[in-house]
Design a protein around this motif. Sequence first.
Motif, PDB file in Angstrom:
ATOM      1  N   HIS A  61       6.273  -3.315   6.382  1.00 33.68           N
ATOM      2  CA  HIS A  61       5.840  -3.078   5.003  1.00 33.68           C
ATOM      3  C   HIS A  61       6.216  -4.287   4.156  1.00 33.68           C
ATOM      4  O   HIS A  61       7.366  -4.738   4.188  1.00 33.68           O
ATOM      5  N   ILE A  62       5.248  -4.795   3.389  1.00 32.80           N
ATOM      6  CA  ILE A  62       5.460  -5.967   2.538  1.00 32.80           C
ATOM      7  C   ILE A  62       5.029  -5.632   1.109  1.00 32.80           C
ATOM      8  O   ILE A  62       3.945  -5.081   0.901  1.00 32.80           O
ATOM      9  N   GLY A  63       5.878  -5.973   0.140  1.00 29.71           N
ATOM     10  CA  GLY A  63       5.502  -5.747  -1.261  1.00 29.71           C
ATOM     11  C   GLY A  63       6.692  -5.946  -2.167  1.00 29.71           C
ATOM     12  O   GLY A  63       7.838  -6.071  -1.695  1.00 29.71           O
ATOM     13  N   PRO A  64       6.472  -5.957  -3.475  1.00 29.67           N
ATOM     14  CA  PRO A  64       7.602  -6.090  -4.409  1.00 29.67           C
ATOM     15  C   PRO A  64       8.573  -4.926  -4.308  1.00 29.67           C
ATOM     16  O   PRO A  64       9.746  -5.065  -4.615  1.00 29.67           O
ATOM     17  N   ASP A  65       8.065  -3.770  -3.895  1.00 29.67           N
ATOM     18  CA  ASP A  65       8.897  -2.600  -3.593  1.00 29.67           C
ATOM     19  C   ASP A  65       8.306  -1.974  -2.339  1.00 29.67           C
ATOM     20  O   ASP A  65       7.558  -1.001  -2.398  1.00 29.67           O
ATOM     21  N   PRO A  66       8.605  -2.535  -1.170  1.00 32.03           N
ATOM     22  CA  PRO A  66       7.911  -2.116   0.054  1.00 32.03           C
ATOM     23  C   PRO A  66       8.150  -0.661   0.440  1.00 32.03           C
ATOM     24  O   PRO A  66       7.359  -0.093   1.197  1.00 32.03           O
ATOM     25  N   LEU A  67       9.204  -0.051  -0.084  1.00 31.85           N
ATOM     26  CA  LEU A  67       9.492   1.347   0.229  1.00 31.85           C
ATOM     27  C   LEU A  67       9.032   2.297  -0.864  1.00 31.85           C
ATOM     28  O   LEU A  67       9.221   3.505  -0.759  1.00 31.85           O
ATOM     29  N   PHE A  68       8.429   1.790  -1.923  1.00 32.10           N
ATOM     30  CA  PHE A  68       7.859   2.589  -3.011  1.00 32.10           C
ATOM     31  C   PHE A  68       8.847   3.643  -3.514  1.00 32.10           C
ATOM     32  O   PHE A  68       8.679   4.838  -3.344  1.00 32.10           O
ATOM     33  N   ARG A  69       9.882   3.132  -4.146  1.00 35.92           N
ATOM     34  CA  ARG A  69      10.981   3.967  -4.624  1.00 35.92           C
ATOM     35  C   ARG A  69      10.513   5.078  -5.560  1.00 35.92           C
ATOM     36  O   ARG A  69      11.116   6.150  -5.615  1.00 35.92           O
ATOM     37  N   ARG A  70       9.430   4.849  -6.304  1.00 36.45           N
ATOM     38  CA  ARG A  70       8.989   5.862  -7.279  1.00 36.45           C
ATOM     39  C   ARG A  70       8.412   7.102  -6.618  1.00 36.45           C
ATOM     40  O   ARG A  70       8.204   8.112  -7.280  1.00 36.45           O
ATOM     41  N   MET A  71       8.112   7.051  -5.298  1.00 41.22           N
ATOM     42  CA  MET A  71       7.557   8.207  -4.598  1.00 41.22           C
ATOM     43  C   MET A  71       8.705   9.015  -3.973  1.00 41.22           C
ATOM     44  O   MET A  71       9.378   8.520  -3.060  1.00 41.22           O
ATOM     45  N   PRO A  72       8.947  10.240  -4.415  1.00 43.08           N
ATOM     46  CA  PRO A  72      10.060  11.018  -3.848  1.00 43.08           C
ATOM     47  C   PRO A  72       9.920  11.279  -2.354  1.00 43.08           C
ATOM     48  O   PRO A  72      10.893  11.230  -1.619  1.00 43.08           O
ATOM     49  N   SER A 112       0.852  -1.197   0.000  1.00 37.62           N
ATOM     50  CA  SER A 112       0.000   0.000   0.000  1.00 37.62           C
ATOM     51  C   SER A 112       0.880   1.236   0.000  1.00 37.62           C
ATOM     52  O   SER A 112       1.613   1.488   0.972  1.00 37.62           O
ATOM     53  N   GLY A 113       0.791   2.011  -1.073  1.00 43.51           N
ATOM     54  CA  GLY A 113       1.600   3.211  -1.174  1.00 43.51           C
ATOM     55  C   GLY A 113       1.206   4.282  -0.190  1.00 43.51           C
ATOM     56  O   GLY A 113       2.032   5.039   0.306  1.00 43.51           O
ATOM     57  N   VAL A 114      -0.095   4.368   0.125  1.00 41.69           N
ATOM     58  CA  VAL A 114      -0.594   5.395   1.043  1.00 41.69           C
ATOM     59  C   VAL A 114      -1.481   4.712   2.081  1.00 41.69           C
ATOM     60  O   VAL A 114      -2.715   4.730   1.990  1.00 41.69           O
ATOM     61  N   PRO A 115      -0.886   4.081   3.102  1.00 43.47           N
ATOM     62  CA  PRO A 115      -1.698   3.355   4.083  1.00 43.47           C
ATOM     63  C   PRO A 115      -2.479   4.265   5.024  1.00 43.47           C
ATOM     64  O   PRO A 115      -3.517   3.867   5.546  1.00 43.47           O
ATOM     65  N   TRP A 116      -1.964   5.452   5.262  1.00 39.12           N
ATOM     66  CA  TRP A 116      -2.662   6.442   6.082  1.00 39.12           C
ATOM     67  C   TRP A 116      -2.133   7.816   5.711  1.00 39.12           C
ATOM     68  O   TRP A 116      -1.171   7.944   4.955  1.00 39.12           O
ATOM     69  N   ILE A 117      -2.784   8.855   6.226  1.00 40.87           N
ATOM     70  CA  ILE A 117      -2.295  10.219   6.038  1.00 40.87           C
ATOM     71  C   ILE A 117      -1.485  10.589   7.266  1.00 40.87           C
ATOM     72  O   ILE A 117      -2.007  10.630   8.381  1.00 40.87           O
ATOM     73  N   GLU A 118      -0.213  10.832   7.056  1.00 40.53           N
ATOM     74  CA  GLU A 118       0.716  11.007   8.177  1.00 40.53           C
ATOM     75  C   GLU A 118       0.290  12.120   9.125  1.00 40.53           C
ATOM     76  O   GLU A 118       0.463  12.012  10.341  1.00 40.53           O
ATOM     77  N   ALA A 119      -0.294  13.192   8.593  1.00 41.79           N
ATOM     78  CA  ALA A 119      -0.618  14.342   9.444  1.00 41.79           C
ATOM     79  C   ALA A 119      -1.809  14.103  10.363  1.00 41.79           C
ATOM     80  O   ALA A 119      -1.922  14.748  11.409  1.00 41.79           O
ATOM     81  N   VAL A 120      -2.705  13.179   9.982  1.00 38.92           N
ATOM     82  CA  VAL A 120      -3.949  13.061  10.749  1.00 38.92           C
ATOM     83  C   VAL A 120      -4.269  11.654  11.232  1.00 38.92           C
ATOM     84  O   VAL A 120      -5.109  11.490  12.125  1.00 38.92           O
ATOM     85  N   SER A 121      -3.650  10.614  10.681  1.00 44.07           N
ATOM     86  CA  SER A 121      -4.085   9.261  11.060  1.00 44.07           C
ATOM     87  C   SER A 121      -2.931   8.281  11.210  1.00 44.07           C
ATOM     88  O   SER A 121      -3.100   7.076  11.055  1.00 44.07           O
ATOM     89  N   ALA A 122      -1.744   8.778  11.536  1.00 39.23           N
ATOM     90  CA  ALA A 122      -0.592   7.898  11.713  1.00 39.23           C
ATOM     91  C   ALA A 122      -0.746   7.085  12.998  1.00 39.23           C
ATOM     92  O   ALA A 122      -1.309   7.558  13.986  1.00 39.23           O
ATOM     93  N   PRO A 123      -0.249   5.834  13.019  1.00 40.37           N
ATOM     94  CA  PRO A 123      -0.266   5.042  14.250  1.00 40.37           C
ATOM     95  C   PRO A 123       0.599   5.690  15.324  1.00 40.37           C
ATOM     96  O   PRO A 123       1.426   6.557  15.050  1.00 40.37           O
ATOM     97  N   GLU A 124       0.399   5.253  16.559  1.00 44.20           N
ATOM     98  CA  GLU A 124       1.221   5.759  17.664  1.00 44.20           C
ATOM     99  C   GLU A 124       2.697   5.445  17.415  1.00 44.20           C
ATOM    100  O   GLU A 124       3.035   4.457  16.765  1.00 44.20           O
ATOM    101  N   ARG A 125       3.556   6.288  17.953  1.00 49.34           N
ATOM    102  CA  ARG A 125       4.981   6.201  17.629  1.00 49.34           C
ATOM    103  C   ARG A 125       5.638   4.915  18.125  1.00 49.34           C
ATOM    104  O   ARG A 125       6.641   4.477  17.573  1.00 49.34           O
TER     105      ARG A 125
END
Length: 564
Positions: A307-318, A288-301
Amino acid sequence: MFENAARPKTGGEALLTALKDCGIDYLFANAGTDFPPIIEGLARLPESAVPTPVTVPHETAAVAMAHGCWLVTGQPQAVMVHVNVGLANAVMGVINAASDNVPVFMLSGRTPLTETGRKGGRMTPIQYGQEMYDQTSLVRDVVKFDYELRYPEQADSVTKRAAALMTSAPEGPVYMSLPKEPLTEPLPDGFAAAGAPVSARPTVPETEAIATLASWIAEAQSPVVLCQRGDPKGRVSNALSRCADVFGLAVAEPFSIRNVLASTDPSLIGYNPKAATAGADLVIVLDSGVPWIEAVSAPERDIRVVHIGPDPLFRRMPVRGYRTDLAITADPAVALESLLKMTPDAGASARRNRVRAWAMDSRNAVQKHDAGGDGPMSAEWMSACVSDIMDDGAVAFSELGLLLPHMTVKGPNRVFSNVHAGGLGWAMPAALGAQLADRDRLVIACMGDGSYMFANPVACHQIAEALNLPILTIIKNNAMWNAVRRSVVKGYPDGAAVRQNRVPLTSLEPLPDFTQVARASRAHAERIERGADLPDALRRAVEIIRTERRQVLLDLSVAASDDH
């Protein structure tokens, strides 16, 4: 080896046979003056040796049709457009495909390289005006591979290399630029086609990483999986449903692109990332490229995040700052199957019971909406009514239209939503591509009024009639850019724009009569003002599609909402 009748003679013909060898069945095309060697090849070679050509009278529709075809089949298709101007129209579709890792083989002509002395050289004024120093720059930032053809024999080998890269994980679009000279020139003596392309698949996840994940699940009281897309074959859905049951995992689908689980899956707790992670002590982000919106719905610290996926860090997103405690590079289905080989911990049964109760409570908490009065219907009611007509094979393409929480979907890949790139006008032509892939399936396109206009509806309705693709098009009509209005309301709740009767730059009034646009291509079209009339209208639409094989458009009066 080729049979004599199927043996390519020119670069253009080698391109066509190579595409077919790569498993590409359709060439969606918007032709121009650079197409003669392609058209000649389509006419000369046997139909079985080349992709089926599909004439599409707008480039954005062509790319979206290839996109939609892949979503329901898993088979990538090709698109060819006219030089830089055609490519410019196609760029938005390529951006959408790249955003969702959809393999589309993008081709365009390129102004002839030579003025004299070569077959295929320049013969018209536009072949001077259309030349660019770097035509590929229009798409280079969003494709996995690009190349400008130089020699006719490369039309085979480079095409097959591009196809291999396109279908290697993570998948995505590729682009080839085609000057007219190498398409026109004969293949050299002794030409031999390259072998079929071989894709590179993700490696099996490391045993140590899966063991770590299993131990973290065992230590957790409330682990949650966030997912927003699966694969066209439903492998991810099947593995995730079993994994969630065995290990007691809750599953949420925030910002869904392709629904993963059936609505009634006992592990599905909903679609809201904030609610899903509020009590979680382990969050597993599944491709999932956008699992939540960091400013309003991030999990507790202090919560672990995997992260699981063929590119779990989503390199194409700057910019993508989601914290990561464990990244597992793997096909999501393979990773889940590997997890299923682990022995579930002693706490799995208790977690499973809690998750099932949570999922039931979440479903029961969804507000039920009735038809309403004589005013515009709600989007919730519209979504529930559309869900009611969807049989086991039906699919819906939603662009700022349907609301998954208010639908009952029977399995994975039933509702495809607009990708996060935000290129509007996608749903209707994508539905056409899905209908082309399976002419007996009920295919629905549901979109806002603005998105319908972005879809180049005159072109799309013409395609539906010309190719006999009887899709059901539903317009959620509130006569405005409601997404823009909502953004203004949220950004400036006490601002001057909100206090005005009409927020600037959001109104679409006066709207054209959309039913007349559809009727110009002999569609059955209705305007529905009251929610109570929608169920009967939908039943009529399905009957017309089934018996008359005719496209249908329903223009619905839907109330604007501050929530969606």
